[in-house]
Design a protein around this motif. Structure first.
Motif, PDB file in Angstrom:
ATOM      1  N   VAL A   1       0.709  -1.241  -0.193  1.00 17.63           N
ATOM      2  CA  VAL A   1      -0.001   0.073  -0.069  1.00 17.63           C
ATOM      3  C   VAL A   1       0.827   1.141  -0.176  1.00 17.63           C
ATOM      4  O   VAL A   1       1.839   1.096   0.717  1.00 17.63           O
ATOM      5  CB  VAL A   1      -0.910  -0.048   1.197  1.00 17.63           C
ATOM      6  CG1 VAL A   1      -0.129   0.072   2.463  1.00 17.63           C
ATOM      7  CG2 VAL A   1      -1.898   1.234   1.128  1.00 17.63           C
ATOM      8  N   LEU A   2       0.611   2.315  -0.903  1.00 18.13           N
ATOM      9  CA  LEU A   2       1.262   3.285  -0.774  1.00 18.13           C
ATOM     10  C   LEU A   2       0.412   4.624  -0.150  1.00 18.13           C
ATOM     11  O   LEU A   2      -1.022   4.482  -0.813  1.00 18.13           O
ATOM     12  CB  LEU A   2       1.581   4.146  -2.063  1.00 18.13           C
ATOM     13  CG  LEU A   2       2.421   5.235  -2.355  1.00 18.13           C
ATOM     14  CD1 LEU A   2       3.237   5.141  -3.485  1.00 18.13           C
ATOM     15  CD2 LEU A   2       1.663   6.618  -2.422  1.00 18.13           C
ATOM     16  N   ILE A   3       0.679   5.193   0.849  1.00 16.58           N
ATOM     17  CA  ILE A   3      -0.316   6.195   1.459  1.00 16.58           C
ATOM     18  C   ILE A   3       0.337   7.492   1.697  1.00 16.58           C
ATOM     19  O   ILE A   3       1.553   7.929   1.937  1.00 16.58           O
ATOM     20  CB  ILE A   3      -0.416   5.746   2.975  1.00 16.58           C
ATOM     21  CG1 ILE A   3      -0.847   4.315   3.173  1.00 16.58           C
ATOM     22  CG2 ILE A   3      -1.370   6.793   3.790  1.00 16.58           C
ATOM     23  CD1 ILE A   3      -0.630   3.670   4.489  1.00 16.58           C
TER      24      ILE A   3
ATOM     25  N   GLY B   1      -3.247   8.998   8.049  1.00 17.24           N
ATOM     26  CA  GLY B   1      -2.353   8.487   7.327  1.00 17.24           C
ATOM     27  C   GLY B   1      -1.427   7.733   8.044  1.00 17.24           C
ATOM     28  O   GLY B   1      -1.075   6.517   7.881  1.00 17.24           O
ATOM     29  N   GLU B   2      -1.159   8.287   9.462  1.00 18.90           N
ATOM     30  CA  GLU B   2       0.032   7.395  10.240  1.00 18.90           C
ATOM     31  C   GLU B   2      -0.709   6.334  10.759  1.00 18.90           C
ATOM     32  O   GLU B   2      -0.078   5.212  10.811  1.00 18.90           O
ATOM     33  CB  GLU B   2       0.427   8.435  11.457  1.00 18.90           C
ATOM     34  CG  GLU B   2       1.311   7.641  12.434  1.00 18.90           C
ATOM     35  CD  GLU B   2       1.838   8.667  13.587  1.00 18.90           C
ATOM     36  OE1 GLU B   2       2.779   8.220  13.989  1.00 18.90           O
ATOM     37  OE2 GLU B   2       1.145   9.832  13.672  1.00 18.90           O
ATOM     38  N   ALA B   3      -2.071   6.413  11.195  1.00 21.14           N
ATOM     39  CA  ALA B   3      -2.745   5.186  11.804  1.00 21.14           C
ATOM     40  C   ALA B   3      -2.972   4.359  10.812  1.00 21.14           C
ATOM     41  O   ALA B   3      -2.729   2.890  10.961  1.00 21.14           O
ATOM     42  CB  ALA B   3      -4.222   5.651  12.355  1.00 21.14           C
TER      43      ALA B   3
ATOM     44  N   TYR C   1      -1.719   0.277  10.777  1.00 20.10           N
ATOM     45  CA  TYR C   1      -2.704  -0.694  10.687  1.00 20.10           C
ATOM     46  C   TYR C   1      -2.399  -1.881   9.493  1.00 20.10           C
ATOM     47  O   TYR C   1      -2.295  -2.943   9.888  1.00 20.10           O
ATOM     48  CB  TYR C   1      -3.997  -0.246  10.485  1.00 20.10           C
ATOM     49  CG  TYR C   1      -5.274  -1.262  10.738  1.00 20.10           C
ATOM     50  CD1 TYR C   1      -5.443  -1.454  12.176  1.00 20.10           C
ATOM     51  CD2 TYR C   1      -5.815  -1.872   9.826  1.00 20.10           C
ATOM     52  CE1 TYR C   1      -6.669  -2.497  12.480  1.00 20.10           C
ATOM     53  CE2 TYR C   1      -6.588  -2.967  10.128  1.00 20.10           C
ATOM     54  CZ  TYR C   1      -6.956  -3.239  11.526  1.00 20.10           C
ATOM     55  OH  TYR C   1      -8.108  -3.988  11.618  1.00 20.10           O
ATOM     56  N   PHE C   2      -2.003  -1.257   8.438  1.00 14.00           N
ATOM     57  CA  PHE C   2      -1.619  -2.079   7.226  1.00 14.00           C
ATOM     58  C   PHE C   2      -0.252  -2.838   7.651  1.00 14.00           C
ATOM     59  O   PHE C   2      -0.280  -4.149   7.445  1.00 14.00           O
ATOM     60  CB  PHE C   2      -1.330  -1.264   6.134  1.00 14.00           C
ATOM     61  CG  PHE C   2      -2.530  -1.067   5.234  1.00 14.00           C
ATOM     62  CD1 PHE C   2      -2.893  -1.799   4.019  1.00 14.00           C
ATOM     63  CD2 PHE C   2      -3.462  -0.113   5.596  1.00 14.00           C
ATOM     64  CE1 PHE C   2      -4.282  -1.624   3.526  1.00 14.00           C
ATOM     65  CE2 PHE C   2      -4.867   0.049   4.956  1.00 14.00           C
ATOM     66  CZ  PHE C   2      -5.041  -0.760   3.665  1.00 14.00           C
ATOM     67  N   LEU C   3       0.575  -2.211   8.384  1.00 12.72           N
ATOM     68  CA  LEU C   3       1.976  -3.083   8.952  1.00 12.72           C
ATOM     69  C   LEU C   3       1.632  -3.848   9.814  1.00 12.72           C
ATOM     70  O   LEU C   3       2.051  -5.082   9.640  1.00 12.72           O
ATOM     71  CB  LEU C   3       2.588  -1.930   9.472  1.00 12.72           C
ATOM     72  CG  LEU C   3       4.232  -2.193   9.755  1.00 12.72           C
ATOM     73  CD1 LEU C   3       4.945  -2.290   8.155  1.00 12.72           C
ATOM     74  CD2 LEU C   3       4.906  -1.046  10.300  1.00 12.72           C
ATOM     75  N   GLN C   4       0.607  -3.765  10.873  1.00  4.03           N
ATOM     76  CA  GLN C   4       0.261  -4.796  11.783  1.00  4.03           C
ATOM     77  C   GLN C   4      -0.569  -5.999  10.893  1.00  4.03           C
ATOM     78  O   GLN C   4      -0.264  -7.322  11.312  1.00  4.03           O
ATOM     79  CB  GLN C   4      -0.527  -4.379  12.554  1.00  4.03           C
ATOM     80  CG  GLN C   4      -0.086  -3.428  13.753  1.00  4.03           C
ATOM     81  CD  GLN C   4      -1.257  -2.641  14.507  1.00  4.03           C
ATOM     82  OE1 GLN C   4      -2.199  -3.012  14.248  1.00  4.03           O
ATOM     83  NE2 GLN C   4      -0.856  -1.696  15.218  1.00  4.03           N
TER      84      GLN C   4
ATOM     85  N   VAL D   1     -10.826   4.521  11.523  1.00  2.00           N
ATOM     86  CA  VAL D   1     -10.765   5.303   9.869  1.00  2.00           C
ATOM     87  C   VAL D   1      -9.843   4.414   9.180  1.00  2.00           C
ATOM     88  O   VAL D   1     -10.146   3.850   8.239  1.00  2.00           O
ATOM     89  CB  VAL D   1     -10.349   6.604   9.802  1.00  2.00           C
ATOM     90  CG1 VAL D   1     -10.477   6.984   8.336  1.00  2.00           C
ATOM     91  CG2 VAL D   1     -11.500   7.512  10.548  1.00  2.00           C
ATOM     92  N   ALA D   2      -8.727   4.076  10.093  1.00  2.00           N
ATOM     93  CA  ALA D   2      -7.585   3.168   9.499  1.00  2.00           C
ATOM     94  C   ALA D   2      -8.218   1.810   9.295  1.00  2.00           C
ATOM     95  O   ALA D   2      -7.976   1.198   8.119  1.00  2.00           O
ATOM     96  CB  ALA D   2      -6.498   2.934  10.385  1.00  2.00           C
ATOM     97  N   ARG D   3      -9.230   1.155   9.883  1.00  2.00           N
ATOM     98  CA  ARG D   3      -9.910  -0.283   9.924  1.00  2.00           C
ATOM     99  C   ARG D   3     -10.628  -0.133   8.533  1.00  2.00           C
ATOM    100  O   ARG D   3     -10.688  -0.967   7.835  1.00  2.00           O
ATOM    101  CB  ARG D   3     -10.303  -0.447  11.174  1.00  2.00           C
ATOM    102  CG  ARG D   3      -9.489  -0.818  12.303  1.00  2.00           C
ATOM    103  CD  ARG D   3     -10.075  -1.485  13.465  1.00  2.00           C
ATOM    104  NE  ARG D   3     -11.305  -0.620  14.159  1.00  2.00           N
ATOM    105  CZ  ARG D   3     -11.098   0.028  15.127  1.00  2.00           C
ATOM    106  NH1 ARG D   3      -9.787   0.125  15.540  1.00  2.00           N
ATOM    107  NH2 ARG D   3     -12.016   0.853  15.789  1.00  2.00           N
TER     108      ARG D   3
END
Length: 272
Positions: free
Chosen positions: A5-7, A15-17, A21-24, A220-222
């Protein structure tokens, strides 16, 4: 092979959250930002990079995409999150300020989409997730410049979803309601006008009052992660926003407008 993913705008807030989340979840993450020196919380993770990307500078978009491809081999999802809010009465907004608002929130998003599309078409797939706002379908006082950009993002996204179907590319819109980030303090630029002083003060007071009670950006990240993995064809996701849409549809317009005015601007803002 892990997905990538590119954010954009990943230095703070949503953006940070989202990057966390994607990293986790085991994804490769390209957490782009205008100043990569701000990347503190995630910098030790092995499958994350921090390319410099300023959506108003097309050369940095290309460079960030190239760096991501060189590191991870492909990009599966683009999250267009970078943006800020220009707030205050339209009468006090200069042409340059309005142009800069659109350059960041709308044309920067367009530039990033146009840069990623050849890659997604070559891959025969990909997902574009545009972070809009409940303010892309509803409007609130003293936010006309910001709303104009988010309504533009909504229309562009919905139309784009049709033209990219044949290439296997999905378009998603995220419409967050109020959330607690540094957006109110750092992501907002206020303009003033002497004839709107009371309205501005009341709106500022309202925003500061509600800030502490708002949920964090993790929800929102979820939703962004859900959208990235949703193959159902769904277009819109509204974390913390559904109640607003429901009330707006249910209440008569004069009642809705009076409610919003009284809550956000105070009962004494109108002329006698």
């Amino acid at each position: 092979m892990n997905k990538t993913v590119l954010i954009t705008g990943a230095s703070s807030g949503i953006g940070e959250a989202t990057a966390q989340y994607f990293l986790q979840k085991g994804w490769n993450v390209s957490a782009t930002m205008r100043l990569p020196t701000k990347a503190d919380t995630l910098k030790t993770a092995p499958n994350i990079i921090y390319p410099r990307l300023d959506v108003t500078v097309p050369a940095t978009i290309k460079a960030a995409i190239d760096e991501t491809l060189a590191q991870f081999g492909r990009i599966d999802v683009l999250v267009n999150n970078a943006g800020y809010a220009l707030m205050g009465p339209l009468e006090g907004v200069t042409s340059e300020q309005l142009q800069q608002q659109f350059q960041t929130n709308f044309f920067g998003l367009v530039n990033t989409i146009q840069a990623i599309l050849p890659i997604f078409r070559h891959q025969k797939g990909g997902t574009i997730i545009n972070v809009a706002s409940i303010g892309g379908r509803l409007a609130f006082p003293l936010t006309s410049s910001y709303h104009a950009t988010k309504w533009a993002v909504e229309g562009l996204s919905e139309s784009l979803s049709y033209e990219l179907q044949r290439f296997g590319i999905q378009v998603k819109i995220i419409e967050p309601g109020g959330i607690k980030t540094n957006f109110i303090h750092r992501g907002t630029v206020w303009v003033s006008h002497p004839d709107y002083t009371m309205m501005i003060e009341n709106m500022n007071s309202f925003m500061k009052r509600i800030d502490a009670a708002l949920p964090g950006p993790e929800g929102v990240a979820r939703s962004i992660y859900q959208a990235a993995n949703d193959r159902s064809g769904r277009l819109r996701y509204s974390p913390y926003g559904e109640t607003f849409f429901w009330l707006h549809a249910l209440l008569p317009q004069p009642v809705w407008r009076s409610l919003i005015s009284n809550i956000m601007l105070g009962k004494s803002w109108r002329r006698a």
